[in-house]
Design a protein around this motif. Sequence first.
Motif, mmCIF file in Angstrom:
data_model
loop_
_atom_site.group_PDB
_atom_site.id
_atom_site.type_symbol
_atom_site.label_atom_id
_atom_site.label_comp_id
_atom_site.label_asym_id
_atom_site.label_seq_id
_atom_site.Cartn_x
_atom_site.Cartn_y
_atom_site.Cartn_z
ATOM 1 N N GLU A 145 0.859 -1.185 0.000
ATOM 2 C CA GLU A 145 0.000 0.000 0.000
ATOM 3 C C GLU A 145 0.898 1.239 0.000
ATOM 4 N N PRO A 146 1.442 1.615 -1.159
ATOM 5 C CA PRO A 146 2.403 2.719 -1.205
ATOM 6 C C PRO A 146 1.809 4.073 -0.835
ATOM 7 N N GLU A 147 0.505 4.257 -1.017
ATOM 8 C CA GLU A 147 -0.100 5.544 -0.689
ATOM 9 C C GLU A 147 -0.066 5.799 0.818
ATOM 10 N N LYS A 148 -0.254 4.760 1.617
ATOM 11 C CA LYS A 148 -0.177 4.916 3.072
ATOM 12 C C LYS A 148 1.254 5.204 3.497
ATOM 13 N N ASP A 149 2.202 4.552 2.841
ATOM 14 C CA ASP A 149 3.612 4.787 3.151
ATOM 15 C C ASP A 149 4.005 6.216 2.782
ATOM 16 N N ALA A 150 3.531 6.688 1.640
ATOM 17 C CA ALA A 150 3.831 8.057 1.219
ATOM 18 C C ALA A 150 3.206 9.069 2.181
ATOM 19 N N ALA A 151 2.000 8.783 2.675
ATOM 20 C CA ALA A 151 1.349 9.674 3.635
ATOM 21 C C ALA A 151 2.137 9.727 4.944
ATOM 22 N N LEU A 152 2.616 8.579 5.405
ATOM 23 C CA LEU A 152 3.416 8.538 6.631
ATOM 24 C C LEU A 152 4.721 9.309 6.449
ATOM 25 N N LEU A 153 5.333 9.173 5.285
ATOM 26 C CA LEU A 153 6.576 9.878 5.003
ATOM 27 C C LEU A 153 6.341 11.389 4.998
ATOM 28 N N ALA A 154 5.241 11.838 4.390
ATOM 29 C CA ALA A 154 4.924 13.265 4.369
ATOM 30 C C ALA A 154 4.675 13.779 5.781
ATOM 31 N N LYS A 155 3.968 12.990 6.589
ATOM 32 C CA LYS A 155 3.685 13.369 7.973
ATOM 33 C C LYS A 155 4.987 13.450 8.783
ATOM 34 N N LYS A 156 5.871 12.495 8.540
ATOM 35 C CA LYS A 156 7.147 12.451 9.243
ATOM 36 C C LYS A 156 8.008 13.671 8.886
ATOM 37 N N ARG A 157 8.044 14.011 7.607
ATOM 38 C CA ARG A 157 8.835 15.172 7.166
ATOM 39 C C ARG A 157 8.236 16.473 7.683
ATOM 40 N N ALA A 158 6.922 16.537 7.736
ATOM 41 C CA ALA A 158 6.280 17.747 8.260
ATOM 42 C C ALA A 158 6.608 17.936 9.733
ATOM 43 N N SER A 159 6.608 16.841 10.494
ATOM 44 C CA SER A 159 6.939 16.942 11.918
ATOM 45 C C SER A 159 8.408 17.303 12.118
ATOM 46 N N GLU A 160 9.283 16.789 11.245
ATOM 47 C CA GLU A 160 10.707 17.155 11.333
ATOM 48 C C GLU A 160 10.901 18.624 11.001
ATOM 49 N N ALA A 161 10.170 19.124 10.009
ATOM 50 C CA ALA A 161 10.273 20.535 9.633
ATOM 51 C C ALA A 161 9.740 21.424 10.751
ATOM 52 N N ALA A 162 8.663 20.994 11.422
ATOM 53 C CA ALA A 162 8.101 21.758 12.534
ATOM 54 C C ALA A 162 9.074 21.802 13.710
ATOM 55 N N GLU A 163 9.794 20.713 13.938
ATOM 56 C CA GLU A 163 10.776 20.676 15.023
ATOM 57 C C GLU A 163 11.973 21.564 14.715
ATOM 58 N N ASP A 164 12.346 21.649 13.445
ATOM 59 C CA ASP A 164 13.502 22.448 13.056
ATOM 60 C C ASP A 164 13.206 23.944 13.082
ATOM 61 N N LYS A 165 11.967 24.354 12.872
ATOM 62 C CA LYS A 165 11.622 25.763 12.824
ATOM 63 C C LYS A 165 11.883 26.491 14.145
ATOM 64 N N PRO A 166 11.355 26.031 15.280
ATOM 65 C CA PRO A 166 11.604 26.757 16.537
ATOM 66 C C PRO A 166 13.095 26.820 16.875
ATOM 67 N N ALA A 167 13.842 25.778 16.548
ATOM 68 C CA ALA A 167 15.277 25.772 16.836
ATOM 69 C C ALA A 167 15.958 26.851 16.006
ATOM 70 N N GLY A 168 15.523 27.050 14.765
ATOM 71 C CA GLY A 168 16.104 28.069 13.903
ATOM 72 C C GLY A 168 15.758 29.468 14.390
ATOM 73 N N GLU A 169 14.540 29.653 14.947
ATOM 74 C CA GLU A 169 14.137 30.951 15.456
ATOM 75 C C GLU A 169 14.919 31.330 16.703
ATOM 76 N N LYS A 170 15.217 30.356 17.542
ATOM 77 C CA LYS A 170 15.970 30.632 18.772
ATOM 78 C C LYS A 170 17.392 31.058 18.438
ATOM 79 N N LYS A 171 17.987 30.480 17.416
ATOM 80 C CA LYS A 171 19.343 30.830 17.054
ATOM 81 C C LYS A 171 19.425 32.252 16.512
ATOM 82 N N GLY A 172 18.376 32.693 15.806
ATOM 83 C CA GLY A 172 18.373 34.022 15.222
ATOM 84 C C GLY A 172 18.187 35.118 16.267
ATOM 85 N N ASP A 173 17.534 34.826 17.394
ATOM 86 C CA ASP A 173 17.288 35.841 18.416
ATOM 87 C C ASP A 173 18.496 36.193 19.218
#
Length: 180
Positions: free
Chosen positions: A152-180
């Motif tokens: 079921e590649p569509e479910k795997d692709a959805a999980l991968l997109a969800k995983k990347r979105a969560s990684e991007a969300a985790e990286d954003k606050p860390a990047g904002e703290k460094k800029g301040d």
Amino acid sequence: PAQAFFVQPVFKKSGVPFHQRGTSEMAEKRASKAKKATAQKAEETPPERVITPLAVLYTHATSTTSVISLMIMSGGIIMRTENLSQGTFVLLMTIVGIVGSSIIVSKMENSEWRRELRRKAEEQQRDMGVTFEDKCKAAGYMGLATPPTPLEPEKDAALLAKKRASEAAEDKPAGEKKGD
């Protein structure tokens, strides 16, 4: 005096010399190919693949282990039997056994309970957060063959997109703290 000019073979895309390329880069390259294949399969959604006895035989015949084993066995039979017809009979029965087992294996692999078992295993892996890309990366690190594509590649692709979105969300606050 003239100096020797040596050209190092370099990968076209990355520009990294062959001897400096590590296993992690190769694993990432395999994983990106796997990701593309998964995305492409998610778009296509082909009918379920059917494993044929001929495909099982081909896989067995091209396996290094089986080729070496058959060569050793046939050499031993030829050297130890005085009557060549005995050795021929043993080799013939070995081939009949391999063909018979390939038919049985293909029937088992195509059975509904086996497909359901694969689906359940993939579902458990998705629940743990393991994607096809992760499996390809791990196989690359260990020097193993690429794992089979998900059912079921569509479910795997959805999980991968969800995983990347969560990684991007985790990286954003860390990047904002460094800029301040």
